[in-house]
Design a protein around this motif. Structure first.
Motif, short mmCIF file in Angstrom:
data_model
loop_
_atom_site.label_atom_id
_atom_site.label_comp_id
_atom_site.label_asym_id
_atom_site.label_seq_id
_atom_site.Cartn_x
_atom_site.Cartn_y
_atom_site.Cartn_z
N GLY A 141 1.15 -1.45 -0.19
CA GLY A 141 -0.09 0.53 -0.14
C GLY A 141 1.33 1.26 0.11
O GLY A 141 2.15 1.12 0.38
N CYS A 142 0.10 2.51 0.42
CA CYS A 142 1.03 3.81 0.33
C CYS A 142 0.14 4.50 1.62
O CYS A 142 -1.09 4.32 1.72
CB CYS A 142 1.04 4.06 -1.23
SG CYS A 142 -0.58 4.57 -1.54
N VAL A 143 0.95 5.40 1.80
CA VAL A 143 0.23 6.25 2.91
C VAL A 143 0.23 7.18 1.75
O VAL A 143 0.40 8.47 1.12
CB VAL A 143 1.97 6.70 3.42
CG1 VAL A 143 1.01 8.29 4.42
CG2 VAL A 143 2.12 5.85 4.64
N ILE A 144 -1.25 8.24 2.06
CA ILE A 144 -1.87 9.04 1.50
C ILE A 144 -2.46 9.67 2.55
O ILE A 144 -2.51 9.72 3.35
CB ILE A 144 -3.35 9.08 0.39
CG1 ILE A 144 -3.77 7.95 1.28
CG2 ILE A 144 -2.32 7.44 -0.85
CD1 ILE A 144 -5.46 8.25 0.41
N GLN A 145 -2.30 10.93 1.99
CA GLN A 145 -3.19 12.58 3.08
C GLN A 145 -4.58 11.94 3.06
O GLN A 145 -5.40 12.54 1.49
CB GLN A 145 -2.88 13.73 2.36
CG GLN A 145 -2.51 14.83 3.38
CD GLN A 145 -2.20 15.72 3.44
OE1 GLN A 145 -2.06 16.02 2.26
NE2 GLN A 145 -2.13 16.93 4.46
N LEU A 153 -3.71 4.74 5.34
CA LEU A 153 -2.88 4.30 4.60
C LEU A 153 -3.94 3.39 3.91
O LEU A 153 -5.32 2.74 3.70
CB LEU A 153 -2.49 2.72 4.95
CG LEU A 153 -1.79 2.56 6.05
CD1 LEU A 153 -0.62 1.86 7.34
CD2 LEU A 153 -0.10 2.97 5.77
N ARG A 154 -3.64 3.75 2.58
CA ARG A 154 -4.78 3.12 0.88
C ARG A 154 -3.47 1.30 0.56
O ARG A 154 -2.81 2.22 0.07
CB ARG A 154 -4.49 3.82 0.34
CG ARG A 154 -5.85 3.14 -1.39
CD ARG A 154 -6.28 4.57 -2.01
NE ARG A 154 -6.15 4.03 -3.70
CZ ARG A 154 -6.97 4.32 -4.37
NH1 ARG A 154 -7.04 5.99 -4.26
NH2 ARG A 154 -7.39 3.82 -5.23
N PHE A 155 -4.29 1.04 0.29
CA PHE A 155 -3.94 -0.28 -0.12
C PHE A 155 -3.68 -0.87 -1.84
O PHE A 155 -5.41 -0.30 -1.93
CB PHE A 155 -4.27 -1.77 0.19
CG PHE A 155 -4.27 -1.95 2.59
CD1 PHE A 155 -2.45 -2.40 2.96
CD2 PHE A 155 -5.05 -1.22 3.16
CE1 PHE A 155 -2.26 -1.66 3.93
CE2 PHE A 155 -4.87 -1.32 4.33
CZ PHE A 155 -3.81 -1.76 4.93
N THR A 156 -3.02 -1.01 -2.27
CA THR A 156 -3.21 -1.84 -3.48
C THR A 156 -4.25 -2.46 -3.71
O THR A 156 -5.03 -3.17 -2.68
CB THR A 156 -2.38 -2.30 -4.34
OG1 THR A 156 -1.78 -3.56 -3.50
CG2 THR A 156 -0.96 -1.26 -3.82
N ARG A 157 -4.78 -3.30 -5.09
CA ARG A 157 -5.96 -3.94 -5.28
C ARG A 157 -5.11 -5.52 -4.57
O ARG A 157 -5.86 -6.14 -3.73
CB ARG A 157 -6.19 -4.53 -6.52
CG ARG A 157 -7.44 -3.15 -7.14
CD ARG A 157 -7.42 -3.19 -8.44
NE ARG A 157 -8.39 -2.10 -8.47
CZ ARG A 157 -9.37 -1.69 -10.29
NH1 ARG A 157 -8.75 -2.47 -10.53
NH2 ARG A 157 -9.74 -0.66 -9.66
N LEU A 158 -3.77 -5.85 -4.85
CA LEU A 158 -3.26 -6.38 -4.64
C LEU A 158 -2.89 -7.09 -3.14
O LEU A 158 -3.07 -8.07 -2.33
CB LEU A 158 -2.02 -7.29 -5.27
CG LEU A 158 -1.45 -8.70 -4.32
CD1 LEU A 158 -1.99 -9.62 -5.02
CD2 LEU A 158 0.86 -8.77 -5.13
N GLY A 159 -2.96 -5.70 -2.70
CA GLY A 159 -2.44 -5.51 -0.41
C GLY A 159 -3.94 -6.45 -0.24
O GLY A 159 -4.34 -6.67 0.70
N THR A 160 -4.96 -5.26 -0.75
CA THR A 160 -6.35 -5.45 -0.52
C THR A 160 -6.48 -7.18 -0.31
O THR A 160 -7.60 -7.60 0.82
CB THR A 160 -7.19 -4.93 -1.03
OG1 THR A 160 -7.07 -3.54 -1.64
CG2 THR A 160 -8.67 -5.05 -1.35
N GLN A 161 -6.56 -7.29 -1.45
CA GLN A 161 -6.87 -8.70 -1.72
C GLN A 161 -6.24 -10.17 -0.93
O GLN A 161 -6.76 -10.93 0.72
CB GLN A 161 -6.66 -9.58 -2.96
CG GLN A 161 -6.78 -9.30 -3.99
CD GLN A 161 -6.67 -9.99 -5.17
OE1 GLN A 161 -5.32 -10.34 -5.93
NE2 GLN A 161 -7.78 -9.94 -6.56
#
Length: 168
Positions: A141-145, A153-161
């Motif tokens: 994922g990545c850190v977003i404001q 933290l917002r996770f990628t689609r793979l990270g979400t899975q």
């Protein structure tokens, strides 16, 4: 992590845990209560909050004070301020990560990603969490404001899975 808080009063030798949820999440709070019931003296209670000029009803319970919670308090609240550290993160289990997500996470089904609201921590600690989740659990994922004052933290689609599989 999440909606619970540890407290250590100056008049007590040990810390206690308090958890509170809105009435909409009463079943979730009752699950937490059942998990911790051996550490709780009184059953969950209905509480009234006056937030944002509106009345909100919730349910809350508090544990007894224990040496184990004091150890956890000192790890999570050095200098009496909630702080993330590597030592702190390595204590996470799949279950505790699932509870953290249930407290502070959200899923955007149309966009296939999860977010974890971690706004209580500064950016550097957000990055520490992000690296830990990737290294330990493969959750990318990545850190977003999230807004002008907080990060999440917002996770990628793979990270979400990966996250949802772990939570499941």
């Amino acid at each position: 992590l999440g909606d619970d808080s540890l407290s250590l009063r100056s008049v007590s030798r040990h810390a206690y845990l308090r958890t509170q949820q809105s009435l909409a999440h009463k079943d979730y709070l009752m699950w937490k209560f059942r998990v911790l019931r051996n550490h709780v003296l009184t059953p969950p209670q209905l509480v009234r909050n006056n937030r944002y000029e509106r009345i909100h009803w919730g349910v809350r319970f508090t544990t007894r004070t224990t040496p184990d919670l004091t150890t956890l308090y000192r790890l999570c609240y050095p200098d009496d301020h909630k702080t993330v550290s590597s030592e702190w993160l390595t204590q996470l289990t799949a279950l505790s990560l699932a509870v953290w997500y249930m407290d502070d996470g959200t899923y955007a089904p149309g966009r296939n990603f999860c977010m974890l609201y971690t706004g209580a921590f500064p950016y550097k600690q957000q990055e520490l969490i992000r690296h830990y989740l990737d290294d330990r659990w493969g959750i990318k994922g990545c850190v977003i404001q999230h807004n002008r004052r907080q990060w999440c933290l917002r996770f990628t689609r793979l990270g979400t899975q990966q996250l949802l599989s772990l939570v499941e």
